[in-house]
Design a protein around this motif. Structure first.
Motif, PDB file in Angstrom:
ATOM      1  N   ILE A 149       5.491 -24.070  25.812  1.00 55.15           N
ATOM      2  CA  ILE A 149       6.705 -24.808  26.146  1.00 55.15           C
ATOM      3  C   ILE A 149       6.975 -25.882  25.098  1.00 55.15           C
ATOM      4  O   ILE A 149       8.109 -26.137  24.709  1.00 55.15           O
ATOM      5  N   LYS A 150       5.897 -26.492  24.609  1.00 57.54           N
ATOM      6  CA  LYS A 150       6.005 -27.567  23.622  1.00 57.54           C
ATOM      7  C   LYS A 150       5.912 -27.001  22.207  1.00 57.54           C
ATOM      8  O   LYS A 150       5.079 -26.137  21.929  1.00 57.54           O
ATOM      9  N   ASP A 152      11.285 -15.596  17.563  1.00 58.35           N
ATOM     10  CA  ASP A 152      11.704 -16.989  17.447  1.00 58.35           C
ATOM     11  C   ASP A 152      12.863 -17.090  16.461  1.00 58.35           C
ATOM     12  O   ASP A 152      12.736 -16.655  15.306  1.00 58.35           O
ATOM     13  N   ASP A 177      19.164 -17.284  19.292  1.00 54.63           N
ATOM     14  CA  ASP A 177      19.535 -18.296  20.285  1.00 54.63           C
ATOM     15  C   ASP A 177      20.884 -17.976  20.923  1.00 54.63           C
ATOM     16  O   ASP A 177      21.063 -18.096  22.139  1.00 54.63           O
ATOM     17  N   HIS A 237       9.705 -18.465  20.575  1.00 53.21           N
ATOM     18  CA  HIS A 237      10.226 -19.823  20.437  1.00 53.21           C
ATOM     19  C   HIS A 237       9.551 -20.706  21.490  1.00 53.21           C
ATOM     20  O   HIS A 237       9.202 -20.223  22.568  1.00 53.21           O
ATOM     21  N   ASP A 275       9.771 -22.284  24.281  1.00 58.25           N
ATOM     22  CA  ASP A 275      10.624 -22.445  25.442  1.00 58.25           C
ATOM     23  C   ASP A 275      10.220 -21.390  26.471  1.00 58.25           C
ATOM     24  O   ASP A 275       9.208 -20.717  26.314  1.00 58.25           O
ATOM     25  N   SER A 304      12.812 -19.214  27.569  1.00 62.50           N
ATOM     26  CA  SER A 304      14.130 -18.590  27.595  1.00 62.50           C
ATOM     27  C   SER A 304      14.025 -17.136  28.031  1.00 62.50           C
ATOM     28  O   SER A 304      12.932 -16.574  28.177  1.00 62.50           O
ATOM     29  N   THR A 356      12.063 -15.056  25.571  1.00 62.90           N
ATOM     30  CA  THR A 356      10.622 -15.291  25.733  1.00 62.90           C
ATOM     31  C   THR A 356      10.108 -14.575  26.974  1.00 62.90           C
ATOM     32  O   THR A 356       9.031 -13.964  26.954  1.00 62.90           O
ATOM     33  N   SER A 359       2.952 -29.630  29.443  1.00 61.59           N
ATOM     34  CA  SER A 359       3.482 -28.321  29.054  1.00 61.59           C
ATOM     35  C   SER A 359       2.609 -27.193  29.595  1.00 61.59           C
ATOM     36  O   SER A 359       3.108 -26.115  29.939  1.00 61.59           O
TER      37      SER A 359
END
Length: 259
Positions: free
Chosen positions: A9-10, A39, A86, A124, A126, A128, A131, A154
């Motif tokens: 997450i981080k 990513d 993204d 990445h 996150d 998302s 992910t 995280s």
């Protein structure tokens, strides 16, 4: 075939560096390895000096073409990332089965993918939809954690989000989850002789999901900056005693991670 996703997450926890070095280590040991870069920062892809907008991982999600498997060297290949991931991720939000698009792609291309012993995925920082797609196809999720309060936050967040994903992405007939990945943690960039790192190690080792602890070394950062994996440094002359000891330790860590 074993599928492993590196997820956190981080950001800035050494995820891409570990993906790069673990993949190279596996291939050096004679395994046929496929790297997937999911990513949009494209760090793993650009480590191999690949800059392309065609045949990227994005094509799996936006149906713009066919993802290309690029052979990097013996036993190692790559599906490159796209800077458009993204925006592609945002467009997925209204799609049906949005978390399982990669799952279906793997099923459709299984005859080709089964040639690989390992698929290693970078994501990445996150949780998302893209992910989640990578986690949905994985046997294991490896999450690097650094010694900090935010690192533990995280860690807890990822555990909760993964549980939620498993609960939500299910077969409606059997009620079984499509997401079966086991979550494992890697303590990373641990400084020596500091109270905070010592306390961090003790707390991490209390968790049965912790599989490795990796000390901080400049040689690790050098590997990605110079595009030279750690496994290739082992035979170099002129290495300091501490670096030789570190590379020997990394070899054992990667051996454990590959099981």
């Amino acid at each position: 075939m074993k599928i492993i996703t590196f997820s956190a997450i981080k950001g800035g926890v050494g995820k891409t560096t570990l993906t790069f070095n673990f993949g190279e280590w596996l291939s050096a040991k004679g395994n046929n390895v496929l790297l997937i870069d999911s990513d949009h920062q494209c760090s793993l892809t650009q480590t191999y000096d690949i800059y392309t907008t065609e045949g990227t991982i994005a094509s799996i999600f936006d149906k713009s073409g066919e993802a290309k498997i690029i052979e990097l060297h013996k036993n190692l290949s790559l599906i490159p990332a796209s800077m458009d991931l993204d925006s592609v991720n945002n467009e997925l939000q209204t799609k049906p089965n949005k978390e399982l698009l990669m799952y279906m792609w793997v099923a459709d291309h299984y005859n080709k993918l089964k040639e690989f012993d390992y698929i290693i995925i970078d994501t990445h920082p996150d949780f998302s939809t893209i992910t989640q797609n990578m986690i949905a196809i994985s046997d294991f999720v490896f999450s690097p954690i650094e010694p900090s309060e935010y690192g533990f936050i995280s860690k807890t967040t990822l555990e909760l989000r993964l549980k939620q994903l498993k609960d939500e992405v299910i077969n409606v007939q059997t009620r079984e989850s499509f997401v079966t990945a086991e979550l494992k943690f890697i303590g990373n960039r641990i400084k020596s002789n500091t109270k905070s790192s010592k306390e961090f190690v003790e707390k991490m080792m209390e968790d049965s999901k912790t599989i490795a602890m990796i000390p901080e070394r400049e040689v690790v950062n050098k590997s990605t900056l110079d595009h030279e994996p750690l496994v290739e440094m082992e035979g170099e002359t002129g290495l300091s005693k501490s670096n030789k000891e570190f590379l020997s330790k990394i070899d054992k860590v990667f051996e454990k991670m590959s099981k």
